[in-house]
Design a protein around this motif. Structure first.
Motif, mmCIF file in Angstrom:
data_model
loop_
_atom_site.group_PDB
_atom_site.id
_atom_site.type_symbol
_atom_site.label_atom_id
_atom_site.label_comp_id
_atom_site.label_asym_id
_atom_site.label_seq_id
_atom_site.Cartn_x
_atom_site.Cartn_y
_atom_site.Cartn_z
ATOM 1 N N ALA A 125 -0.703 -5.974 3.697
ATOM 2 C CA ALA A 125 -1.186 -4.627 4.004
ATOM 3 C C ALA A 125 -0.707 -4.116 5.353
ATOM 4 O O ALA A 125 -0.555 -4.876 6.315
ATOM 5 N N TYR A 126 -0.482 -2.804 5.403
ATOM 6 C CA TYR A 126 -0.198 -2.121 6.668
ATOM 7 C C TYR A 126 -1.520 -1.886 7.374
ATOM 8 O O TYR A 126 -2.494 -1.406 6.770
ATOM 9 N N LEU A 127 -1.594 -2.213 8.665
ATOM 10 C CA LEU A 127 -2.812 -2.028 9.434
ATOM 11 C C LEU A 127 -2.779 -0.672 10.139
ATOM 12 O O LEU A 127 -1.815 -0.345 10.831
ATOM 13 N N VAL A 128 -3.838 0.076 9.992
ATOM 14 C CA VAL A 128 -3.938 1.420 10.554
ATOM 15 C C VAL A 128 -4.360 1.330 12.017
ATOM 16 O O VAL A 128 -5.322 0.625 12.356
ATOM 17 N N ASN A 176 4.793 8.262 1.010
ATOM 18 C CA ASN A 176 5.930 8.848 0.296
ATOM 19 C C ASN A 176 6.672 7.819 -0.534
ATOM 20 O O ASN A 176 7.314 8.152 -1.527
ATOM 21 N N ARG A 177 6.590 6.551 -0.117
ATOM 22 C CA ARG A 177 7.316 5.484 -0.825
ATOM 23 C C ARG A 177 6.500 4.890 -1.978
ATOM 24 O O ARG A 177 7.044 4.155 -2.802
ATOM 25 N N VAL A 178 5.191 5.185 -2.005
ATOM 26 C CA VAL A 178 4.330 4.591 -3.038
ATOM 27 C C VAL A 178 4.641 5.223 -4.394
ATOM 28 O O VAL A 178 4.523 6.435 -4.568
ATOM 29 N N ALA A 179 5.033 4.401 -5.347
ATOM 30 C CA ALA A 179 5.436 4.885 -6.673
ATOM 31 C C ALA A 179 4.231 4.898 -7.614
ATOM 32 O O ALA A 179 4.025 3.976 -8.416
ATOM 33 N N ASN A 189 -8.828 3.173 -10.998
ATOM 34 C CA ASN A 189 -10.053 2.383 -10.848
ATOM 35 C C ASN A 189 -9.828 0.987 -10.286
ATOM 36 O O ASN A 189 -10.737 0.152 -10.319
ATOM 37 N N GLU A 190 -8.646 0.703 -9.756
ATOM 38 C CA GLU A 190 -8.354 -0.592 -9.144
ATOM 39 C C GLU A 190 -7.986 -0.389 -7.677
ATOM 40 O O GLU A 190 -7.286 0.570 -7.329
ATOM 41 N N GLU A 191 -8.439 -1.299 -6.823
ATOM 42 C CA GLU A 191 -8.159 -1.201 -5.385
ATOM 43 C C GLU A 191 -6.920 -2.011 -5.015
ATOM 44 O O GLU A 191 -6.773 -3.156 -5.437
ATOM 45 N N TYR A 192 -6.038 -1.399 -4.215
ATOM 46 C CA TYR A 192 -4.798 -2.061 -3.796
ATOM 47 C C TYR A 192 -4.600 -1.910 -2.290
ATOM 48 O O TYR A 192 -4.982 -0.892 -1.705
ATOM 49 N N TYR A 193 -3.968 -2.929 -1.681
ATOM 50 C CA TYR A 193 -3.463 -2.802 -0.320
ATOM 51 C C TYR A 193 -2.104 -2.118 -0.384
ATOM 52 O O TYR A 193 -1.359 -2.294 -1.358
ATOM 53 N N ILE A 194 -1.782 -1.337 0.635
ATOM 54 C CA ILE A 194 -0.476 -0.680 0.700
ATOM 55 C C ILE A 194 0.323 -1.313 1.829
ATOM 56 O O ILE A 194 -0.158 -1.415 2.967
ATOM 57 N N SER A 195 1.547 -1.751 1.517
ATOM 58 C CA SER A 195 2.390 -2.392 2.519
ATOM 59 C C SER A 195 3.164 -1.346 3.321
ATOM 60 O O SER A 195 3.200 -0.165 2.964
ATOM 61 N N ARG A 196 3.807 -1.787 4.382
ATOM 62 C CA ARG A 196 4.620 -0.891 5.206
ATOM 63 C C ARG A 196 5.726 -0.236 4.382
ATOM 64 O O ARG A 196 6.156 0.891 4.667
ATOM 65 N N LEU A 197 6.202 -0.939 3.342
ATOM 66 C CA LEU A 197 7.275 -0.419 2.487
ATOM 67 C C LEU A 197 6.748 0.445 1.339
ATOM 68 O O LEU A 197 7.513 0.865 0.472
ATOM 69 N N GLY A 198 5.436 0.674 1.307
ATOM 70 C CA GLY A 198 4.868 1.529 0.269
ATOM 71 C C GLY A 198 4.636 0.829 -1.044
ATOM 72 O O GLY A 198 4.544 1.478 -2.088
ATOM 73 N N SER A 213 -1.025 11.037 9.262
ATOM 74 C CA SER A 213 -0.135 10.867 10.407
ATOM 75 C C SER A 213 1.285 10.611 9.922
ATOM 76 O O SER A 213 1.510 10.227 8.765
ATOM 77 N N LYS A 214 2.249 10.781 10.813
ATOM 78 C CA LYS A 214 3.659 10.667 10.442
ATOM 79 C C LYS A 214 3.972 9.309 9.813
ATOM 80 O O LYS A 214 4.608 9.233 8.761
ATOM 81 N N ASN A 215 3.525 8.223 10.431
ATOM 82 C CA ASN A 215 3.824 6.885 9.894
ATOM 83 C C ASN A 215 3.217 6.680 8.510
ATOM 84 O O ASN A 215 3.886 6.200 7.589
ATOM 85 N N ILE A 216 1.944 7.043 8.373
ATOM 86 C CA ILE A 216 1.277 6.824 7.086
ATOM 87 C C ILE A 216 1.856 7.751 6.023
ATOM 88 O O ILE A 216 1.990 7.373 4.857
#
Length: 334
Positions: A64-67, A20-23, A46-55, A12-15
């Motif tokens: 974390a950003y909530l879907v 796009n910001r995740v480095a 092999n590691e799990e991460y939360y992704i914030s609104r800022l990527g 989706s557009k927001n996600i």
């Protein structure tokens, strides 16, 4: 198109803007998970991460950003090109494959009829598993899998997320194409979950070699029998065996003179012995080579290789010291 650009266009557009910001290096991204009213997650190296609104990647769920349900629905529309009905057969199995070979696992409310699962609605959970092809990753193990010009029956044993399908894929490609030491062979692939060839509209998105035939979305046991009867393969490859039906089909394949390469979840040969169906594979020496993977270092990292009698032919610690021992030396070592 780069893997990142190819992938994020399905969200989706927001996600999409967040991703796009995740480095990160998308060649190292394994999964992206969306759940309604739950954190956006990424499995990276092999590691799990939360992704914030800022990527940003975080270990703290509060970041974390909530879907939202709308974002998940919009994502499904992009993934299916607004034609979910066109993927109805795949949806019955809980996944669909998109361009690039990426596999989308879905969960929600299943609709049943007299024949089983008819379709799925109220999809609330999505798991995007990125397709990674690592050409050449099978080269270190190939010399152990040949007896003159014949492939040996081989079982790849691996815990989750250790690259067993990636290794299998490259074994298929090299055996099919041939190498400087060995001529190419006809390979039949039963790709029950569209992960090996990752076929999209009938065409494999991963390179499996010029002499490879693929049965896509076909149950393993049935597919092995079909390939033997129709395509005359010299080698058959399947992913994630485990049922009694799989075992019976494998025996049929071997009795027909066809070689078999398969994978199974596990951490060791002893681990297989704890599972009633798989124990027989070991006790009766059905496979001639066992490749054991681990999660140390790169995907598809080889830990050990054994022959049918349990003789250790290769050990990772030995290899890293720059010496490849023969079987007698390995027995003395282990």
């Amino acid at each position: 198109m780069e893997k990142k650009d190819e992938l994020i266009k399905i969200f989706s557009k927001n996600i999409r803007e967040i991703l796009n910001r995740v480095a990160v290096d998308y060649d190292e991204v394994q999964e992206i998970r969306l759940r309604v009213a739950a954190p956006l997650l990424m499995v990276y190296k092999n590691e799990e991460y939360y992704i914030s609104r800022l990527g940003q990647l975080s270990r703290d769920c509060r970041d974390a950003y909530l879907v939202s349900r709308g974002e998940l629905k919009e994502t499904m529309e992009y993934m299916s090109n607004y034609s979910l009905y066109a993927f109805e057969e795949e949806m019955k199995q809980g996944f669909l494959t998109i361009q690039g070979g990426h596999r989308i696992g879905v969960a929600g409310k299943t609709i049943l009829d007299e024949s089983g699962i008819k379709t799925m609605k109220f999809i609330s959970f999505i798991n995007v598993r990125l397709s990674h092809q690592v050409k050449g990753c099978a080269s270190p193990v190939l010399p152990y899998l040949y007896d003159k010009e014949e492939i040996l029956h081989t079982l790849i044993i691996s815990p989750p997320r250790c690259g067993k399908t990636t290794l299998l894929r490259d074994l298929i490609r090299q055996i099919s194409n041939g190498t400087k030491d060995h001529a190419g062979m006809t390979v039949g692939v039963v790709d029950e979950r569209s992960e090996i060839g990752a076929c999209y509209q009938g065409m494999p998105q991963n390179e499996l070699g010029i002499r490879t035939d693929i049965l896509d979305c076909c149950p393993k046991a049935r597919g092995m029998m079909m390939l033997i009867r129709t395509m005359s393969p010299r080698v058959i490859a399947v992913d994630e065996i485990g049922s009694r039906e799989d075992l019976e089909a494998m025996e049929y394949v071997m009795n027909c003179g066809c070689k078999l390469i398969a994978t199974v979840h596990g951490s060791s040969i002893d681990d297989l012995k704890q599972k009633p169906v798989l124990r027989r594979l070991v006790d009766e020496r059905i496979f001639e080579r066992y490749i054991v993977l681990n999660n140390k270092g790169k995907i598809g990292n080889i830990d050990q290789i054994y022959d049918s009698r349990g003789t250790q032919l290769y050990k990772a610690e030995v290899h890293r010291m720059g010496k490849r021992w023969n079987s007698e030396e390995c027995m003395a070592y282990g």
